[in-house]
Design a protein around this motif. Sequence first.
Motif, short mmCIF file in Angstrom:
data_model
loop_
_atom_site.label_atom_id
_atom_site.label_comp_id
_atom_site.label_asym_id
_atom_site.label_seq_id
_atom_site.Cartn_x
_atom_site.Cartn_y
_atom_site.Cartn_z
N ALA A 38 21.02 14.40 30.62
CA ALA A 38 21.66 15.19 29.50
C ALA A 38 20.67 16.37 29.30
CB ALA A 38 21.98 14.31 28.35
N ILE A 39 21.39 17.44 28.55
CA ILE A 39 20.42 18.66 28.16
C ILE A 39 21.11 18.96 26.77
CG2 ILE A 39 20.30 21.15 28.69
CD1 ILE A 39 20.64 20.59 31.47
N LYS A 40 20.16 19.23 25.92
CA LYS A 40 20.56 20.10 24.59
C LYS A 40 20.04 21.46 24.70
CE LYS A 40 20.37 19.97 19.79
NZ LYS A 40 19.86 19.67 18.44
N LYS A 41 21.06 22.51 24.41
CA LYS A 41 20.57 23.90 24.60
C LYS A 41 21.33 24.51 23.56
CE LYS A 41 18.94 27.69 26.97
NZ LYS A 41 17.58 28.02 26.19
N ASP A 42 20.68 25.38 23.08
CA ASP A 42 21.50 26.35 21.90
C ASP A 42 22.69 25.32 21.18
OD1 ASP A 42 20.13 28.32 22.85
OD2 ASP A 42 21.73 28.93 24.34
N ASP A 43 22.10 24.43 20.68
CA ASP A 43 22.71 23.32 19.83
C ASP A 43 24.01 22.60 20.67
OD1 ASP A 43 21.56 22.66 17.73
OD2 ASP A 43 22.20 24.50 16.38
N LEU A 44 24.14 22.90 22.00
CA LEU A 44 25.27 22.29 22.55
C LEU A 44 24.75 21.20 23.48
CD1 LEU A 44 27.20 25.30 23.80
CD2 LEU A 44 27.95 23.58 21.81
N TYR A 45 25.46 20.09 23.68
CA TYR A 45 24.98 18.95 24.89
C TYR A 45 25.61 19.05 25.81
CZ TYR A 45 22.82 17.15 20.42
OH TYR A 45 22.09 16.95 19.20
N HIS A 46 25.02 18.87 27.08
CA HIS A 46 25.74 18.75 28.44
C HIS A 46 25.26 17.45 29.06
CE1 HIS A 46 26.36 23.01 27.72
NE2 HIS A 46 25.01 23.15 27.03
N VAL A 47 26.31 16.82 29.71
CA VAL A 47 25.93 15.88 30.38
C VAL A 47 26.45 15.76 31.90
CG1 VAL A 47 26.16 13.09 30.73
CG2 VAL A 47 26.16 14.23 28.48
N HIS A 79 28.36 18.20 38.80
CA HIS A 79 29.46 17.38 38.30
C HIS A 79 29.41 17.05 36.84
CE1 HIS A 79 31.71 16.98 41.85
NE2 HIS A 79 30.65 17.05 42.45
N LYS A 80 30.01 17.80 35.85
CA LYS A 80 30.15 17.43 34.59
C LYS A 80 30.64 15.91 34.07
CE LYS A 80 30.55 21.45 31.98
NZ LYS A 80 29.87 21.73 30.83
N ILE A 81 30.20 15.37 32.97
CA ILE A 81 30.96 14.01 32.71
C ILE A 81 31.49 14.25 31.40
CG2 ILE A 81 30.59 11.56 32.33
CD1 ILE A 81 28.50 11.22 34.05
N PRO A 82 32.71 14.09 31.09
CA PRO A 82 33.17 14.13 29.68
C PRO A 82 32.47 13.07 28.67
CG PRO A 82 34.83 13.45 31.19
CD PRO A 82 33.71 13.48 32.02
N ASP A 113 25.79 10.18 15.97
CA ASP A 113 24.81 10.52 16.71
C ASP A 113 24.45 9.93 17.85
OD1 ASP A 113 24.01 12.14 14.79
OD2 ASP A 113 22.68 10.72 13.37
N MET A 114 25.52 9.18 18.48
CA MET A 114 25.26 8.67 20.10
C MET A 114 26.12 9.35 20.82
SD MET A 114 23.74 6.47 22.09
CE MET A 114 23.09 5.35 20.91
N ILE A 115 25.67 9.82 21.92
CA ILE A 115 26.29 10.43 23.05
C ILE A 115 26.97 9.30 23.85
CG2 ILE A 115 26.40 11.85 25.06
CD1 ILE A 115 24.11 13.62 23.82
N THR A 116 28.20 9.30 23.98
CA THR A 116 28.90 8.09 24.58
C THR A 116 29.88 8.83 25.72
OG1 THR A 116 30.84 7.97 23.17
CG2 THR A 116 29.01 6.75 22.81
#
Length: 114
Positions: free
Chosen positions: A27-36, A90-93, A99-102
């Motif tokens: 997971a990454i946080k960049k420019d206030d956006l999360y990516h998995v 490959h992204k994961i939705p 406050d939890m990424i699921t």
Amino acid sequence: MINLITTKDLKEGTSRGIEIDNNFLFAIKKDDLYHVYWNICPHIGTPLEWQEDQFLDDDGELIRCATHGALFEINSGKCLAGPCIGKKLHKIPFEISNDMITVKESDLKPPSRF
Ligand code: FES
């Protein structure tokens, strides 16, 4: 839903490796956006990080594969340079709740092709 990481544990401009039942993600946080993404390079399928939790290049602007140095856009996962140019991570939705990424258990199936 399966809990991956709290948003508090993912600071701006950083990345974290995540292992859930032998599934390897990051997971990454960049420019206030999360990516998995799946931690699988689309070149030959190796993990991407060059040290624990280190998935980004020196400037923190791109994802970098440690094996052959491919560079990927953070937002799209598209390979911009290196041997897998034109392919994508490959992204994961995911969802963020309290406050939890699921992720959904049904989405935790590794991609069949990379
Ligand atoms: S395995 Fe990632 S660039 Fe070759």
